[in-house]
Design an enzyme around this catalytic site. Structure first.
Site, mmCIF file in Angstrom:
data_model
loop_
_atom_site.group_PDB
_atom_site.id
_atom_site.type_symbol
_atom_site.label_atom_id
_atom_site.label_comp_id
_atom_site.label_asym_id
_atom_site.label_seq_id
_atom_site.Cartn_x
_atom_site.Cartn_y
_atom_site.Cartn_z
ATOM 1 C CB CYS A 11 -0.893 0.060 1.242
ATOM 2 S SG CYS A 11 -2.102 -1.258 1.317
ATOM 3 C CB CYS A 249 11.064 -3.934 2.364
ATOM 4 S SG CYS A 249 10.864 -4.880 0.845
ATOM 5 C CB SER A 296 11.116 -1.918 -12.206
ATOM 6 O OG SER A 296 10.641 -3.120 -12.731
ATOM 7 C CG ASP A 358 12.620 -8.191 -15.143
ATOM 8 O OD1 ASP A 358 12.385 -7.066 -14.658
ATOM 9 O OD2 ASP A 358 11.731 -9.024 -15.398
#
Ligand code: SF4
Length: 470
Positions: A11, A249, A296, A358
């Site tokens: 979130c 994280c 990304s 990636d």
């Protein structure tokens, strides 16, 4: 149940306090900057000092809010939330902010993270039918508030009373009629930062990029285990517990955070570029072009190209306007779906040996399709390079990867993964290489999904729908 092919963020949270300004538009733009952290629902709660108003719905920020909705959100302080469901289903009741009314006090809460003791907490509170850990936290505060109703600092005292019952990951924004509160769990798994507004007032946000977007100045990160309370007097800081080793994280640096954000004082884009440079040193490739998996994988591909001397080129184009659909695709449509998101540029791939960069491989099916797309576009070889180590362990702190059986690196070794995805070679960045690339390795990270070393007790029941079934 939808199984995501990439890890999904839990979130995004945002809050603002200003003595003079309506905040609903400010919060809207803050959420807009945090849209990448959750696309299932969005909500805002505001207060004019007397009344808390909440508006939330399923959908993207721009779908949920229009001018009449924002006009109905009165007041000079408030909180906002964008959600991806790591606990509970994607339905309206689970959208946030969660709200409770206790006597004359109205509270609203937005949560980023995942508790690891959700079932115990529900039992402790004697609740059945509540479907999210966030809702349980709101309930815990409401009950503590009930006990403390006579205290002038009721909200912060109630939070301090309820917070020790929560285990796991929580970066929260909470409000009542007169103040906003930001807090992070003792490990600080999820980010939260404090900014100041030029015309006076304060902002809390999951990422610094959201401060930039609303013209706020970065002040500092809210510390692990810290609670900040913002009211008419200013910012007050409290300590939730004796400090523990911080454990932000690590995937915030790899994938989740925006590249224009900073964490631990380090720019995310620069860190990702360094990951690519280190990856080129650890796993060189004999190839003609370096191609990123957008978006990304872009900085790491640039770093790989710079360190290896292999030219960088665009080989895949992302459809920026695809947004999120709420229609569950059939298997055959899902097979085709990847082409809706990423389409090859055959002129840049045909006849070339390609290094495809990636940021991660979680379940493997998307990567396999990507390799095939690049081959079908004419690449003679595809060498996959991944700017993070194998994702082998489930996350219980806010990523939707709690089922280990779905993680390809938990089942297969690296040669088997290479064969499964159909690449000519495969190289993963080492954990030490990744930590060093952040430039802030000593600041303290959670690496559990990559190392198996969990900073907290982990739950026995790991089903995100557990409360709905209990
Ligand atoms: Fe992040 Fe992995 Fe830790 Fe989860 S387990 S908080 S994804 S580093």
């Amino acid at each position: 149940m939808r199984i995501s092919e990439r890890p999904r963020e839990a979130c995004g949270v945002f809050a603002a306090y200003t003595p003079r300004q309506r905040v609903s538009s400010l919060i809207y733009y803050g959420l807009f900057a945090l849209q990448h952290r959750g696309q299932e629902s969005a909500g805002i709660a505001t207060s004019d000092g007397e009344t808390v108003t909440v508006f939330k719905d399923l959908g993207l920020v721009a779908q949920v809010f229009d001018e009449p909705a924002l006009a109905g959100l009165d007041g000079h302080l408030g909180i906002g939330h964008t959600r991806y469901s790591t606990t509970g289903s994607n339905n309206w009741a689970n959208a946030q902010p969660a709200h409770r009314q206790v006597g004359h006090t109205s509270i609203a809460l937005g949560h980023n993270g995942n508790l690891t003791n959700t079932r115990e907490l529900a039992e402790h509170l004697g609740i059945k039918g509540s479907t999210t850990d966030s809702d349980l936290m709101a309930e815990g505060i409401a009950r503590a508030l009930d006990d403390d109703r006579s205290d002038a600092r009721g909200l912060e005292m109630a939070i301090l009373k309820a917070a020790p019952t929560w285990e796991g990951a929580f970066s929260l924004v909470i409000m009542d009629q007169g103040r906003i509160v930001g807090l992070r769990d003792p490990h600080g798994f999820r980010p939260l930062c404090l900014g100041s507004l030029p015309e006076g007032g304060w902002v809390l946000a999951s990422e610094t990029a959201a401060l930039d977007l609303v013209g706020a100045q970065f002040v500092r990160e809210v510390g692990a285990g810290e609670m900040v309370v913002i009211d008419a007097v200013g910012v007050h800081s409290y300590s939730l517990t004796p400090s523990q080793k911080p454990g932000l994280c690590l995937f915030e640096f790899v994938y989740f955070a925006r590249p224009d954000s900073h964490m631990y004082g380090r720019g995310i884009h620069a860190a990702r570029r360094q990951m690519g440079e280190t990856l080129a040193e650890e796993h060189p490739a004999d190839a003609d072009v370096v191609v990123p998996v957008p978006e990304s994988g872009l900085p790491a591909a640039q770093g790989f190209s710079a360190a290896s001397g292999i030219p960088y080129t665009d080989g895949l184009v992302k459809n920026r306007y695809i947004g999120r659909t709420f229609i569950e695709p059939t298997q055959s449509l899902r097979e085709r779906g990847i082409r809706l998101k990423l389409n090859p540029i055959p002129d840049n791939l045909r006849g070339r040996r390609v290094v495809l960069v990636d940021d991660s491989i979680v379940r493997g099916s998307t990567t396999r399709k990507l390799v095939q797309i690049v081959r079908d576009a004419g690449a003679t070889e595809v060498h996959l390079r991944v700017s993070s180590p194998p994702y082998r362990w489930p996350c219980f702190y806010g990523m939707d990867t709690s089922d280990r059986s779905t993680l390809i690196a938990a089942r297969l070794d690296i040669d088997e993964i290479r064969d499964h995805i159909g690449a000519d070679s495969l190289g993963y960045l080492s954990l030490q290489g990744l930590l060093d690339a952040t430039g802030v390795a000593d600041a303290g990270f959670c690496t559990a999904c990559l190392s198996g070393e969990y900073p907290t007790e982990i739950p026995e029941v790991t089903d995100k729908y557990q409360l709905e079934r209990s």
